[in-house]
Design a protein around this motif. Structure first.
Motif, PDB file in Angstrom:
ATOM      1  N   GLY A  92       0.809  -1.214   0.000  1.00 35.14           N
ATOM      2  CA  GLY A  92       0.000   0.000   0.000  1.00 35.14           C
ATOM      3  C   GLY A  92       0.834   1.252   0.000  1.00 35.14           C
ATOM      4  N   ALA A  93       0.553   2.155   0.938  1.00 38.67           N
ATOM      5  CA  ALA A  93       1.189   3.469   0.951  1.00 38.67           C
ATOM      6  C   ALA A  93       2.706   3.393   1.105  1.00 38.67           C
ATOM      7  CB  ALA A  93       0.596   4.314   2.074  1.00 38.67           C
ATOM      8  N   ASP A  94       3.187   2.525   1.996  1.00 36.27           N
ATOM      9  CA  ASP A  94       4.635   2.390   2.183  1.00 36.27           C
ATOM     10  C   ASP A  94       5.308   1.970   0.878  1.00 36.27           C
ATOM     11  OD1 ASP A  94       3.996   2.895   4.786  1.00 36.27           O
ATOM     12  OD2 ASP A  94       4.656   0.974   5.587  1.00 36.27           O
ATOM     13  N   GLU A  95       4.702   1.008   0.222  1.00 39.35           N
ATOM     14  CA  GLU A  95       5.226   0.509  -1.050  1.00 39.35           C
ATOM     15  C   GLU A  95       5.297   1.627  -2.082  1.00 39.35           C
ATOM     16  OE1 GLU A  95       3.824  -2.645  -4.553  1.00 39.35           O
ATOM     17  OE2 GLU A  95       2.614  -2.333  -2.752  1.00 39.35           O
ATOM     18  N   ALA A  96       4.241   2.448  -2.159  1.00 35.09           N
ATOM     19  CA  ALA A  96       4.204   3.546  -3.118  1.00 35.09           C
ATOM     20  C   ALA A  96       5.244   4.619  -2.779  1.00 35.09           C
ATOM     21  CB  ALA A  96       2.811   4.165  -3.150  1.00 35.09           C
ATOM     22  N   ALA A  97       5.397   4.928  -1.501  1.00 31.54           N
ATOM     23  CA  ALA A  97       6.367   5.944  -1.088  1.00 31.54           C
ATOM     24  C   ALA A  97       7.782   5.524  -1.448  1.00 31.54           C
ATOM     25  CB  ALA A  97       6.252   6.196   0.416  1.00 31.54           C
ATOM     26  N   LEU A  98       8.112   4.255  -1.187  1.00 30.31           N
ATOM     27  CA  LEU A  98       9.463   3.781  -1.494  1.00 30.31           C
ATOM     28  C   LEU A  98       9.672   3.714  -3.006  1.00 30.31           C
ATOM     29  CD1 LEU A  98      11.946   2.916   0.130  1.00 30.31           C
ATOM     30  CD2 LEU A  98      11.249   0.552  -0.187  1.00 30.31           C
ATOM     31  N   SER A  99       8.644   3.324  -3.733  1.00 30.47           N
ATOM     32  CA  SER A  99       8.734   3.270  -5.188  1.00 30.47           C
ATOM     33  C   SER A  99       8.984   4.657  -5.774  1.00 30.47           C
ATOM     34  CB  SER A  99       7.443   2.676  -5.770  1.00 30.47           C
ATOM     35  OG  SER A  99       7.447   2.727  -7.174  1.00 30.47           O
ATOM     36  N   GLY A 100       8.297   5.657  -5.240  1.00 31.12           N
ATOM     37  CA  GLY A 100       8.518   7.023  -5.702  1.00 31.12           C
ATOM     38  C   GLY A 100       9.912   7.519  -5.376  1.00 31.12           C
ATOM     39  N   ALA A 101      10.383   7.209  -4.178  1.00 22.79           N
ATOM     40  CA  ALA A 101      11.727   7.630  -3.777  1.00 22.79           C
ATOM     41  C   ALA A 101      12.792   6.977  -4.648  1.00 22.79           C
ATOM     42  CB  ALA A 101      11.958   7.287  -2.306  1.00 22.79           C
ATOM     43  N   GLU A 102      12.542   5.729  -5.063  1.00 18.24           N
ATOM     44  CA  GLU A 102      13.497   5.023  -5.927  1.00 18.24           C
ATOM     45  C   GLU A 102      13.712   5.755  -7.249  1.00 18.24           C
ATOM     46  OE1 GLU A 102      11.995   1.122  -6.462  1.00 18.24           O
ATOM     47  OE2 GLU A 102      12.829   0.334  -4.594  1.00 18.24           O
ATOM     48  N   GLN A 103      12.720   6.510  -7.692  1.00 13.67           N
ATOM     49  CA  GLN A 103      12.839   7.252  -8.945  1.00 13.67           C
ATOM     50  C   GLN A 103      13.795   8.436  -8.813  1.00 13.67           C
ATOM     51  OE1 GLN A 103       8.890   8.349 -10.357  1.00 13.67           O
ATOM     52  NE2 GLN A 103       8.023   6.452  -9.536  1.00 13.67           N
ATOM     53  N   ASN A 104      14.137   8.798  -7.597  1.00 20.19           N
ATOM     54  CA  ASN A 104      14.939  10.002  -7.381  1.00 20.19           C
ATOM     55  C   ASN A 104      15.976   9.788  -6.288  1.00 20.19           C
ATOM     56  OD1 ASN A 104      15.795  12.624  -7.719  1.00 20.19           O
ATOM     57  ND2 ASN A 104      14.008  13.569  -6.792  1.00 20.19           N
ATOM     58  N   GLY A 105      16.696   8.663  -6.352  1.00 21.83           N
ATOM     59  CA  GLY A 105      17.809   8.441  -5.433  1.00 21.83           C
ATOM     60  C   GLY A 105      17.616   7.361  -4.400  1.00 21.83           C
ATOM     61  N   GLY A 106      16.350   7.015  -4.077  1.00 23.71           N
ATOM     62  CA  GLY A 106      16.123   5.964  -3.098  1.00 23.71           C
ATOM     63  C   GLY A 106      15.585   6.477  -1.787  1.00 23.71           C
ATOM     64  N   GLY A 107      15.071   5.550  -0.964  1.00 20.24           N
ATOM     65  CA  GLY A 107      14.504   5.917   0.323  1.00 20.24           C
ATOM     66  C   GLY A 107      14.899   4.940   1.404  1.00 20.24           C
ATOM     67  N   ILE A 108      14.492   5.253   2.631  1.00 23.55           N
ATOM     68  CA  ILE A 108      14.779   4.407   3.792  1.00 23.55           C
ATOM     69  C   ILE A 108      13.493   3.719   4.233  1.00 23.55           C
ATOM     70  CG2 ILE A 108      15.474   4.381   6.223  1.00 23.55           C
ATOM     71  CD1 ILE A 108      17.318   6.715   5.651  1.00 23.55           C
ATOM     72  N   SER A 109      13.576   2.409   4.420  1.00 18.23           N
ATOM     73  CA  SER A 109      12.448   1.615   4.894  1.00 18.23           C
ATOM     74  C   SER A 109      12.775   1.077   6.278  1.00 18.23           C
ATOM     75  CB  SER A 109      12.171   0.461   3.920  1.00 18.23           C
ATOM     76  OG  SER A 109      11.154  -0.381   4.410  1.00 18.23           O
ATOM     77  N   VAL A 110      11.936   1.404   7.264  1.00 15.73           N
ATOM     78  CA  VAL A 110      12.146   0.954   8.637  1.00 15.73           C
ATOM     79  C   VAL A 110      11.232  -0.235   8.913  1.00 15.73           C
ATOM     80  CG1 VAL A 110      12.153   1.610  11.072  1.00 15.73           C
ATOM     81  CG2 VAL A 110      12.724   3.309   9.321  1.00 15.73           C
ATOM     82  N   LEU A 111      11.817  -1.339   9.362  1.00 14.59           N
ATOM     83  CA  LEU A 111      11.082  -2.584   9.566  1.00 14.59           C
ATOM     84  C   LEU A 111      10.625  -2.737  11.016  1.00 14.59           C
ATOM     85  CD1 LEU A 111      12.791  -3.003   6.927  1.00 14.59           C
ATOM     86  CD2 LEU A 111      12.852  -5.417   7.508  1.00 14.59           C
ATOM     87  N   ALA A 112       9.545  -3.486  11.191  1.00 11.09           N
ATOM     88  CA  ALA A 112       9.033  -3.763  12.530  1.00 11.09           C
ATOM     89  C   ALA A 112       9.665  -5.003  13.148  1.00 11.09           C
ATOM     90  CB  ALA A 112       7.518  -3.927  12.495  1.00 11.09           C
ATOM     91  N   GLY A 113      10.352  -5.801  12.338  1.00 11.25           N
ATOM     92  CA  GLY A 113      11.053  -6.981  12.818  1.00 11.25           C
ATOM     93  C   GLY A 113      12.463  -7.016  12.261  1.00 11.25           C
ATOM     94  N   GLY A 114      13.083  -8.181  12.328  1.00  9.05           N
ATOM     95  CA  GLY A 114      14.442  -8.315  11.823  1.00  9.05           C
ATOM     96  C   GLY A 114      14.492  -8.286  10.300  1.00  9.05           C
ATOM     97  N   LEU A 115      15.690  -8.081   9.773  1.00 16.93           N
ATOM     98  CA  LEU A 115      15.873  -7.985   8.326  1.00 16.93           C
ATOM     99  C   LEU A 115      15.669  -9.311   7.596  1.00 16.93           C
ATOM    100  CD1 LEU A 115      18.917  -5.562   8.364  1.00 16.93           C
ATOM    101  CD2 LEU A 115      16.699  -5.079   7.344  1.00 16.93           C
ATOM    102  N   CYS A 116      15.451 -10.386   8.326  1.00 19.00           N
ATOM    103  CA  CYS A 116      15.144 -11.663   7.685  1.00 19.00           C
ATOM    104  C   CYS A 116      13.853 -11.572   6.889  1.00 19.00           C
ATOM    105  CB  CYS A 116      15.024 -12.780   8.726  1.00 19.00           C
ATOM    106  SG  CYS A 116      13.628 -12.601   9.864  1.00 19.00           S
ATOM    107  N   ALA A 117      12.994 -10.604   7.214  1.00 15.48           N
ATOM    108  CA  ALA A 117      11.728 -10.425   6.504  1.00 15.48           C
ATOM    109  C   ALA A 117      11.940 -10.069   5.039  1.00 15.48           C
ATOM    110  CB  ALA A 117      10.903  -9.324   7.181  1.00 15.48           C
ATOM    111  N   LEU A 118      13.149  -9.643   4.693  1.00 14.50           N
ATOM    112  CA  LEU A 118      13.434  -9.228   3.318  1.00 14.50           C
ATOM    113  C   LEU A 118      13.949 -10.367   2.446  1.00 14.50           C
ATOM    114  CD1 LEU A 118      15.270  -5.851   4.045  1.00 14.50           C
ATOM    115  CD2 LEU A 118      12.831  -6.225   3.633  1.00 14.50           C
ATOM    116  N   GLU A 119      14.144 -11.549   3.021  1.00 13.29           N
ATOM    117  CA  GLU A 119      14.781 -12.635   2.283  1.00 13.29           C
ATOM    118  C   GLU A 119      14.014 -13.011   1.022  1.00 13.29           C
ATOM    119  OE1 GLU A 119      15.510 -15.905   4.855  1.00 13.29           O
ATOM    120  OE2 GLU A 119      17.252 -14.996   5.812  1.00 13.29           O
TER     121      GLU A 119
END
Length: 361
Positions: free
Chosen positions: A156-183
């Motif tokens: 949803g909104a988080d996904e859209a915000a990060l996608s927009g930031a990627e178009q202009n240098g990138g953004g920071i995503s803060v997770l609620a758990g450990g980084l294993c969630a990105l595997e």
């Protein structure tokens, strides 16, 4: 492999135990330092804990008999390319240090240069509609002209915000758990930075989201809520932004739109009605710069920090210089200059050309 001081190692050791954060911080306060806690662990626990002969407290004492526990605790971080910054380290978010219960360690993976810029938070509901998703991507890309966009890691909104930031240098995503969630997730580590206060394999728990929202609010100079129902978690972020006395912005919605009732209420309570990035720039007194046309494409004049301006001015005459020479000319130490160069690369101001040289783009 990262090299840590004794104090940093002690922070990593303490963070590996399943104690409440408040209790870990209390132990650090009693000990005076993480190293002192390691050196005098049994004595400190005996004085402060009623039952230190069983459970996690016994594990803490036993873990100091050799270095096996520490190696096992940090193995996942090293194996998965995660960088860990204990609270006493250069690179740990200053804004997090000021929290009532600051994290012990900041775990991250990706484009660390994004930390060097001012930050702005964009969050909203998982159930954000397609039109608002599009608006969110646009405003995130535009705000990235002057800020690093910070958001969560939900659909949803988080996904859209990060996608927009990627178009202009990138953004920071803060997770609620450990980084294993990105595997199993599609993540662009070359553009974005993914951050957590939790060790790698920490699962997400229900209560983790409110804490994550506090961490988000702490990082930004302000925040934009792009969608929020009456009970949306984005409203928790908004509350923490207001508690921090930071500017709060919100997209307006039709009264009939259930997904925007939270946003409308925020605006009624004083949040700034926001339709585009210029609404944010105006309230924060940030100049976006003059737009110019180059090669048929629109480019924006980049806003530079003090050290970034110093490096830019040093390069302006020749256009190219050796990094060691830049250290002498600017008076910046190597470690600091490296961070400035990385930030200028993200902004598209300069590039590395090999042989330890950099040049203006």
């Amino acid at each position: 492999m990262q090299s840590y001081s004794a104090e940093e190692r002690a922070f990593l050791w303490l963070d590996a135990f399943s104690l409440p954060l408040a209790e870990k911080n209390a132990l650090l306060k009693i000990a005076g330092s993480a190293v002192n806690l390691v050196k005098n662990c049994a004595e400190i626990l005996e004085k402060t804990v009623k039952h230190n002969d069983s459970g996690v407290y016994k594990d803490m004492v036993d873990s100091l008999k050799d270095d096996r526990f520490y190696k096992n605790a940090t193995a996942a971080t090293q194996e998965h390319g995660v960088t860990a910054y204990p609270r006493v380290s250069e690179g740990f978010f200053e804004a997090w240090k000021d929290l009532p219960q600051p994290p012990l360690v900041q775990y991250e993976k990706g484009n660390a240069a994004l930390k060097n810029r001012d930050k702005f938070v964009i969050v909203g509901s998982r159930r954000t509609n397609s039109d608002t998703m599009k608006r969110t991507r646009t405003i995130a890309a535009d705000l990235s002209d002057c800020f690093t966009v910070v958001t969560g890691n939900a659909d949803g909104a988080d996904e859209a915000a990060l996608s927009g930031a990627e178009q202009n240098g990138g953004g920071i995503s803060v997770l609620a758990g450990g980084l294993c969630a990105l595997e199993n997730a599609r993540c662009d580590f070359s553009k974005n930075l993914y951050v957590s206060e939790h060790p790698y394999f920490t699962p997400v728990r229900t209560f983790s989201y409110e804490r994550r929202n506090l961490l988000l609010a702490a990082l930004g100079k302000g925040a934009l809520i792009v969608s929020a129902g009456e009970k949306s978690g984005a409203l928790i972020t908004a509350r923490y932004v207001r508690q921090g006395k930071k500017p709060l912005f919100a997209f307006p919605y039709s009264p009939e739109a259930a997904a925007g009732r939270g946003c409308n209420r925020l605006i009624k309570d004083g949040a700034y009605l926001t339709e585009c990035a210029d609404d944010v720039f105006e309230k924060l007194s940030v100049s976006r710069g003059d737009k110019i046309r180059a090669n048929g494409a629109e480019k924006t004049k980049t806003v530079l920090s003090g050290d970034e301006k110093t490096v830019y001015e040093a390069l302006k005459d020749t256009g190219k210089a050796n990094v060691n020479a830049l250290c002498r000319v600017t008076g910046l130490p190597v470690w600091k200059l490296s961070g400035v160069i990385a930030a200028l690369e993200v902004k598209g101001v300069l590039t590395r050309t090999g042989g330890n040289f950099v040049c203006l783009v």
